[in-house]
Design an enzyme around this catalytic site. Structure first.
Site, PDB file in Angstrom:
ATOM      1  N   ASN A 233       0.491  -1.202   0.107  1.00  0.00           N
ATOM      2  CA  ASN A 233       0.184  -0.044   0.113  1.00  0.00           C
ATOM      3  C   ASN A 233       1.105   0.963   0.190  1.00  0.00           C
ATOM      4  O   ASN A 233       2.158   1.371   0.881  1.00  0.00           O
ATOM      5  CB  ASN A 233      -1.229   0.498   1.299  1.00  0.00           C
ATOM      6  CG  ASN A 233      -1.805  -1.186   1.075  1.00  0.00           C
ATOM      7  OD1 ASN A 233      -2.398  -1.136   0.074  1.00  0.00           O
ATOM      8  ND2 ASN A 233      -2.297  -2.064   1.932  1.00  0.00           N
ATOM      9  N   GLY A 234       0.579   1.898  -0.673  1.00  0.00           N
ATOM     10  CA  GLY A 234       1.044   3.413  -0.791  1.00  0.00           C
ATOM     11  C   GLY A 234       1.971   3.572  -2.067  1.00  0.00           C
ATOM     12  O   GLY A 234       2.367   5.060  -1.998  1.00  0.00           O
ATOM     13  N   CYS A 235       2.106   3.001  -2.511  1.00  0.00           N
ATOM     14  CA  CYS A 235       2.239   3.154  -4.215  1.00  0.00           C
ATOM     15  C   CYS A 235       2.001   3.380  -5.075  1.00  0.00           C
ATOM     16  O   CYS A 235       0.344   3.100  -5.400  1.00  0.00           O
ATOM     17  CB  CYS A 235       2.637   1.665  -4.281  1.00  0.00           C
ATOM     18  SG  CYS A 235       4.232   0.892  -3.074  1.00  0.00           S
ATOM     19  N   ALA A 236       2.256   4.383  -5.713  1.00  0.00           N
ATOM     20  CA  ALA A 236       0.610   4.803  -7.586  1.00  0.00           C
ATOM     21  C   ALA A 236       0.186   4.103  -8.314  1.00  0.00           C
ATOM     22  O   ALA A 236      -0.832   3.684  -8.624  1.00  0.00           O
ATOM     23  CB  ALA A 236       1.311   6.302  -8.309  1.00  0.00           C
ATOM     24  N   SER A 237       1.920   3.041  -8.407  1.00  0.00           N
ATOM     25  CA  SER A 237       1.535   1.824  -8.961  1.00  0.00           C
ATOM     26  C   SER A 237       0.818   0.762  -8.557  1.00  0.00           C
ATOM     27  O   SER A 237       1.488   0.450  -7.671  1.00  0.00           O
ATOM     28  CB  SER A 237       2.701   1.409 -10.073  1.00  0.00           C
ATOM     29  OG  SER A 237       3.037   2.738 -10.497  1.00  0.00           O
TER      30      SER A 237
END
Length: 142
Positions: free
Chosen positions: A45-49
């Site tokens: 979690n916390g990734c744009a991709s």
């Protein structure tokens, strides 16, 4: 590939377009992640991709836990960042992982100035996940 080889190759590339291409090439060297490991449990979690990290815990000759990872992303550049990160942490003991400073290595390679804020946040999320895994493995072995 070792982090020293990656550093050496980066030093040979003056242009950031060439460095990005190299990072994408590094992403192509990642071991394939089986489809069943593209799960919500492995999603970072916390990734744009979309990013997945799956860990394996084994033991070394001294009986210490050793964390090994497979990683994947739907973005080519992120796969390359994962490849660099796993070079730093995969196959290491929790103590080695917790002592490592991956952000410092990425800064040394010049990524601070060349990653979007979203990519930088995603990288931090991956590192936090791996450090949390290391804490968990350390506690489980105590």
């Amino acid at each position: 590939m070792t982090i020293d080889e990656i550093r050496d190759n980066f030093a040979l590339l003056d242009d950031w377009d060439d460095r990005y291409r190299y990072v994408i090439e590094l992403g192509r060297t990642l071991d394939p992640m089986p489809e069943e490991e593209h799960s919500s449990t492995n999603k970072v979690n916390g990734c744009a991709s979309q990013v997945w990290l799956s860990r394996r815990v084994s033991r070394n000759a001294a009986g210490e836990p050793v964390l090994s990872y497979l990683g994947d992303s739907d973005a080519h550049i992120v796969r390359g960042l994962i490849a660099i990160l796993l070079t730093l942490v995969s196959g290491r003991t929790p103590k080695e992982i917790l002592a490592a400073e991956p952000i410092a290595v990425f800064d040394e390679l010049g990524f601070r100035e060349h990653l979007t804020p979203q990519r930088s946040n995603g990288l931090r999320s991956m590192i936090e996940r791996i450090k949390a895994d290391a804490h968990e493995a350390l506690e489980a072995s105590a």
